[in-house]
Scaffold this motif. Structure first.
Motif, short mmCIF file in Angstrom:
data_model
loop_
_atom_site.label_atom_id
_atom_site.label_comp_id
_atom_site.label_asym_id
_atom_site.label_seq_id
_atom_site.Cartn_x
_atom_site.Cartn_y
_atom_site.Cartn_z
N ILE A 1 -8.45 -3.81 -89.11
CA ILE A 1 -6.73 -3.31 -88.48
C ILE A 1 -6.08 -3.40 -88.96
O ILE A 1 -4.42 -2.50 -88.87
CB ILE A 1 -7.39 -3.11 -86.41
N ALA A 2 -6.06 -4.43 -90.09
CA ALA A 2 -4.88 -4.07 -90.89
C ALA A 2 -5.61 -4.96 -92.56
O ALA A 2 -6.55 -5.85 -92.47
CB ALA A 2 -4.16 -5.22 -89.81
N VAL A 3 -5.21 -5.15 -93.22
CA VAL A 3 -5.11 -6.25 -94.78
C VAL A 3 -4.46 -7.11 -94.95
O VAL A 3 -3.82 -7.15 -96.23
CB VAL A 3 -5.28 -4.76 -95.41
N GLN A 4 -3.71 -8.12 -94.56
CA GLN A 4 -2.64 -9.03 -94.80
C GLN A 4 -2.82 -10.27 -95.41
O GLN A 4 -1.96 -9.50 -96.45
CB GLN A 4 -2.44 -10.29 -93.86
N ARG A 5 -3.64 -9.84 -96.34
CA ARG A 5 -4.27 -10.86 -97.49
C ARG A 5 -5.21 -9.53 -98.95
O ARG A 5 -5.55 -10.46 -99.70
CB ARG A 5 -5.90 -11.45 -97.01
N GLY A 6 -4.90 -8.20 -97.90
CA GLY A 6 -5.69 -7.58 -99.68
C GLY A 6 -6.57 -6.29 -98.91
O GLY A 6 -7.20 -6.61 -98.35
N ALA A 7 -6.44 -5.31 -99.66
CA ALA A 7 -6.73 -4.28 -99.04
C ALA A 7 -8.61 -3.54 -99.73
O ALA A 7 -9.26 -3.16 -99.52
CB ALA A 7 -6.26 -2.68 -99.59
N LYS A 8 -8.48 -5.12 -101.64
CA LYS A 8 -9.33 -4.94 -101.67
C LYS A 8 -10.73 -6.41 -102.27
O LYS A 8 -10.02 -7.23 -101.76
CB LYS A 8 -9.06 -4.30 -103.33
N ALA A 9 -12.16 -5.65 -101.98
CA ALA A 9 -12.53 -6.69 -101.21
C ALA A 9 -14.12 -6.31 -102.39
O ALA A 9 -14.45 -5.38 -102.28
CB ALA A 9 -13.21 -6.99 -99.81
N GLU A 10 -15.22 -7.70 -102.74
CA GLU A 10 -15.90 -7.58 -102.82
C GLU A 10 -17.35 -7.95 -101.76
O GLU A 10 -17.10 -8.72 -101.38
CB GLU A 10 -16.59 -8.90 -104.70
N LEU A 11 -18.18 -6.94 -101.47
CA LEU A 11 -19.44 -7.38 -100.55
C LEU A 11 -20.69 -7.82 -101.27
O LEU A 11 -20.58 -6.42 -102.40
CB LEU A 11 -19.26 -5.95 -99.66
N ASP A 12 -21.16 -7.92 -100.74
CA ASP A 12 -22.44 -8.14 -100.70
C ASP A 12 -23.19 -6.47 -99.47
O ASP A 12 -23.67 -7.09 -98.80
CB ASP A 12 -23.39 -8.91 -100.75
N LEU A 13 -23.94 -5.48 -100.47
CA LEU A 13 -24.08 -4.61 -99.67
C LEU A 13 -25.56 -4.36 -99.63
O LEU A 13 -25.77 -4.35 -98.64
CB LEU A 13 -23.96 -3.03 -100.66
N PHE A 14 -26.25 -5.75 -100.04
CA PHE A 14 -27.94 -5.55 -99.78
C PHE A 14 -27.79 -6.89 -98.54
O PHE A 14 -28.65 -5.95 -97.70
CB PHE A 14 -28.77 -6.67 -100.67
N LYS A 15 -26.97 -7.28 -98.18
CA LYS A 15 -26.64 -8.52 -96.57
C LYS A 15 -25.68 -7.06 -95.51
O LYS A 15 -26.85 -7.35 -94.56
CB LYS A 15 -25.41 -9.30 -96.97
N ILE A 16 -25.03 -6.40 -96.18
CA ILE A 16 -25.08 -5.55 -94.40
C ILE A 16 -26.24 -4.51 -94.35
O ILE A 16 -26.57 -4.26 -93.61
CB ILE A 16 -24.14 -4.02 -95.20
N MET A 17 -26.96 -4.34 -95.15
CA MET A 17 -28.35 -3.76 -95.35
C MET A 17 -29.22 -4.31 -94.72
O MET A 17 -29.86 -3.88 -93.57
CB MET A 17 -29.15 -2.77 -96.40
#
Length: 335
Positions: free
Chosen positions: A243-259
């Motif tokens: 709901i907010a991005v006080q430390r930044g709107a961009k991030a690197e995510l591990d999509l395999f973990k999400i899957m």
């Protein structure tokens, strides 16, 4: 109503720091069809107001250009076909802008009666946070009794609200905060545990606290590097709501973990949503939450109040340590 037809408002000069806020005078607005005119007693101060002051979050089309997303006060006039309230009723309302003023208009469906259990200062801290939490934690996030819940920024207006509601609806709640004092405050509000992110890793602490399972629902206002850590702390079939991005709107995510965990990542903003959408939230709050407020089980937590002319000081206080809501008062529309 002001005899000269004018009212005080807090305007934004050139975008910038708190000093950009200045007192001005504007005509008292007239309620359109289906709207009410509120004589404002108090207005909540929120992060989107800070962003608007900085030139990063302009008012939506048709809204006043001065800030303020939530108010309390008394109904001063009714527009054509407005029938939910009577002149003199105590109300609290979610507005798209213009709350930092002595009067504001709003569609009557986006206002609710202010519970007698709340002062109008407390009522001014209700709409933005409770509408936001209800939609994102319960409607979008689907939190149910028996689940685990984590809110970052546990002593913010959003955090203090989310912890109380999660507790009342039977979830096991956790929080993060930046000091031991803030953590104790979060725990008093219903957190099973609050992790001081300055000296502990919330992922490790919460994995241990949940027996390795992780968190069913994360409500995040931080963004940035927290995004990947939210994925790490989430349980299988967990949900993460941004709901907010006080430390930044961009991030690197591990999509395999999400899957692998079958996670749901979602998010929302409220200000630009249609009046009818906000009305559905208002109706659900009236049904499910206002009885908890009337009974004293839940209430907005107020940190500090400032007069309207000291709005710059209120914004400076947003960057200091505070627990709960910061409120502007007008000296009008009172109990």
């Amino acid at each position: 109503m002001a005899m000269d037809g004018e009212m005080r408002v807090v305007e934004i000069g050139e975008p910038g720091g708190p000093e950009a806020l200045r007192l001005g005078r504007r005509p008292v607005p007239k309620p359109a069809r289906g709207e009410i005119l509120i004589e404002v007693a108090a207005a909540g101060v929120n992060r989107p107001d800070v962003m608007q002051r900085q030139g990063l979050y302009p008012a939506p089309p048709g809204a006043p250009e001065w800030p303020g997303l939530e108010v309390s006060g008394t109904v001063a006039a009714l527009g054509d076909a407005a029938s939910r309230f009577a002149v003199g009723d105590r109300v609290m309302a979610l507005v798209a802008g213009g709350g930092y003023a002595e009067y504001v208009t709003v569609d009557e469906t986006n206002a609710v009666m202010a519970p007698r259990a709340l002062s109008l200062v407390e009522a001014a801290g209700f709409p933005e946070t409770f509408f936001t939490v209800w939609h994102n934690v319960f409607q979008r996030g689907g939190l149910t009794a028996g689940e685990t819940f984590l809110v970052h920024g546990g002593t913010s207006g959003i955090g203090t609200t989310a912890l109380q509601l999660a507790r009342e609806f039977g979830a096991r709640a956790f929080a993060t905060a930046g000091s031991d004092d803030k953590c104790r405050a979060a725990e008093r509000l219903g957190a099973d545990a609050c992790i001081n992110y300055r000296n502990a890793d919330f992922v490790a602490v919460l994995k241990e606290a949940t027996g390795g399972k992780g968190i069913d629902l994360v409500l995040d206002m931080i963004g940035g590097d927290y995004a990947a850590r939210n994925v790490d702390v989430a349980a299988e079939d967990g949900r993460i709501v941004q709901i907010a991005v006080q430390r930044g709107a961009k991030a690197e995510l591990d999509l395999f973990k999400i899957m692998r965990k079958r996670l749901t990542l979602t998010g929302s903003t409220l200000r630009n949503r249609p009046v009818a959408f906000k009305a559905t939230i208002a109706d659900e709050l009236s049904t499910h939450v206002l009885p908890l407020v009337e009974s004293g089980k839940v209430k907005p937590l107020i940190d500090e109040t400032y007069p309207l002319e000291a709005a710059a000081d209120a914004h400076r206080h947003m960057d200091d340590d505070h627990i709960g809501k910061i409120i502007l008062t007008t000296g009008r529309g009172g109990d």
